[in-house]
Design a protein around this motif. Structure first.
Motif, PDB file in Angstrom:
ATOM      1  N   PHE A 204       0.814  -1.213   0.000  1.00  0.00           N
ATOM      2  CA  PHE A 204       0.000   0.000   0.000  1.00  0.00           C
ATOM      3  C   PHE A 204       0.852   1.269   0.000  1.00  0.00           C
ATOM      4  N   HIS A 205       2.131   1.166   0.419  1.00  0.00           N
ATOM      5  CA  HIS A 205       3.006   2.341   0.403  1.00  0.00           C
ATOM      6  C   HIS A 205       3.266   2.830  -1.026  1.00  0.00           C
ATOM      7  N   PHE A 207       1.246   3.503  -3.258  1.00  0.00           N
ATOM      8  CA  PHE A 207       0.173   4.310  -3.845  1.00  0.00           C
ATOM      9  C   PHE A 207       0.570   5.755  -4.102  1.00  0.00           C
ATOM     10  N   SER A 208       1.353   6.359  -3.216  1.00  0.00           N
ATOM     11  CA  SER A 208       1.663   7.784  -3.380  1.00  0.00           C
ATOM     12  C   SER A 208       2.340   8.044  -4.723  1.00  0.00           C
ATOM     13  N   ASP A 211      -0.336   7.703  -7.384  1.00  0.00           N
ATOM     14  CA  ASP A 211      -1.219   8.871  -7.319  1.00  0.00           C
ATOM     15  C   ASP A 211      -0.597  10.054  -8.063  1.00  0.00           C
ATOM     16  N   TYR A 242       0.545  11.811   1.537  1.00  0.00           N
ATOM     17  CA  TYR A 242       0.140  10.446   1.846  1.00  0.00           C
ATOM     18  C   TYR A 242       1.111   9.781   2.818  1.00  0.00           C
ATOM     19  N   GLU A 249      -3.396   4.097   6.915  1.00  0.00           N
ATOM     20  CA  GLU A 249      -2.797   4.367   5.604  1.00  0.00           C
ATOM     21  C   GLU A 249      -3.259   3.366   4.548  1.00  0.00           C
ATOM     22  N   ARG A 250      -3.292   2.084   4.907  1.00  0.00           N
ATOM     23  CA  ARG A 250      -3.720   1.081   3.935  1.00  0.00           C
ATOM     24  C   ARG A 250      -5.160   1.335   3.497  1.00  0.00           C
ATOM     25  N   ARG A 252      -6.903   4.162   3.567  1.00  0.00           N
ATOM     26  CA  ARG A 252      -7.019   5.379   2.770  1.00  0.00           C
ATOM     27  C   ARG A 252      -6.548   5.152   1.338  1.00  0.00           C
ATOM     28  N   ASN A 253      -5.432   4.447   1.187  1.00  0.00           N
ATOM     29  CA  ASN A 253      -4.892   4.223  -0.144  1.00  0.00           C
ATOM     30  C   ASN A 253      -5.786   3.296  -0.964  1.00  0.00           C
ATOM     31  N   SER A 286      -9.168  13.853  -0.886  1.00  0.00           N
ATOM     32  CA  SER A 286      -7.748  14.197  -0.848  1.00  0.00           C
ATOM     33  C   SER A 286      -7.500  15.432   0.009  1.00  0.00           C
TER      34      SER A 286
END
Length: 309
Positions: A204-205, A207-208, A211, A242, A249-250, A252-253, A286
């Motif tokens: 999941f990290h 994603f930023s 994005d 993010y 965090e997971r 949200r992503n 966001s």
């Protein structure tokens, strides 16, 4: 002679090496002898001595040149081959601002920052001049620069600008011919979103980064020189936010991936109403995440989150 001159930098570093062979309290040789050892003119030697005085390494009074401290690695000046390119400077500077290590209202020491970011001072001056248009820094009345910083009001204003720019891009993109280069790019991004959704539990990290690529692609369809001035800053700031708040965090992503896919689907269907609605929903989420991250960093009060209209 400008201190960004390569001969000056080489001579300065060579002089540091020379000083390191002495002890605190020792005296340096005369200017003429120093020029011979460094293989430069006396003009450059004087510039080097001035810089050594500014750095608190040498006390220079008339013919007396006393070593006050021995040099450290950080004293050395980067040579031209060591300079980072402008895009790397921009990323490093924004990372530095967004770590919140330096409070808003802090005067910027250009010489010190140039060394930290591995760029010549004149390049940093030019960069700050361009960055001042985005409101992160400002010129001081008597010279120099002031860090205005990433404050709560800045975040809110940036979010409002992002809505205007991105909705404009979405309205334009949805009507582009299917031969336009954006469509295969959206296909690839859609595939990457589905792929990350399948690995969300462990990756999941990632994603930023995805994005940032997604929003840059959306805005790339708008060819406007004024818009492009702000896009990099907007993209990087929303990219890094993010990473500020690790809570949920997971979740949200994963939710943001779903919002992106809804928008991509509406765009590919040519449905402007659905695309605008999907974009607004994502931008609203966001903005709330961004302000929530600032609140977590104690930079915004709990009641500062306002809806995106």
């Amino acid at each position: 002679m400008a201190r960004t001159d390569e001969r000056f930098r080489t001579a300065f570093n060579d002089c540091l090496t020379l000083i390191a062979q002495h002890k605190v309290g020792d005296s340096l040789v005369a200017e003429t002898a120093l020029a011979e050892r460094l293989k430069v003119s006396r003009t450059i030697v004087r510039a080097v001595l001035t810089a050594l005085c500014d750095g608190g390494i040498v006390r220079w009074q008339g013919r007396s040149k006393t070593i006050l401290r021995l040099p450290v690695k950080e004293d050395r000046l980067p040579l031209r081959g060591d300079y980072v390119p402008r895009d790397m400077l921009e990323r490093r500077f924004l990372e530095w601002v967004l770590r919140f290590d330096v409070p808003a209202g802090t005067p910027l020491n250009v010489a010190k920052l140039a060394k930290e970011f591995s760029v010549p001072p004149h390049a940093l001056q030019e960069f700050l001049s361009g960055l001042s248009q985005s409101g992160l820094v400002a010129r001081r009345p008597r010279g120099g620069w002031l860090l205005l910083g990433f404050t709560a009001s800045y975040a809110i204003e940036l979010s409002e600008l992002r809505v205007l720019l991105e909705l404009n891009a979405v309205r334009k993109l949805v009507h582009l011919p299917k031969t336009h280069a954006i469509w295969p790019e959206l296909d690839a991004l859609e595939h990457q979103h589905h792929d990350l959704a399948e690995r969300i539990d462990t990756d999941f990290h990632d994603f930023s980064r995805l994005d940032g690529a997604f929003h840059l692609a959306l805005n790339s369809v708008v060819e406007n020189r004024f818009v492009s001035q702000f896009q990099k800053s907007i993209s990087l700031i929303f990219h890094y936010h993010y990473q500020w708040d690790k809570r949920m965090e997971r979740h949200r992503n994963e939710a943001a991936i779903a919002e992106h896919l809804t928008l991509i689907s509406a765009l590919k269907a040519g449905d402007e109403v659905a695309a605008v609605a999907a974009a607004l929903a994502h931008l609203r989420t966001s903005k709330a995440t961004l302000l929530g991250s600032l609140r977590g960093n104690e930079l915004i009060p709990p009641d500062a989150i306002t809806p995106v209209e």
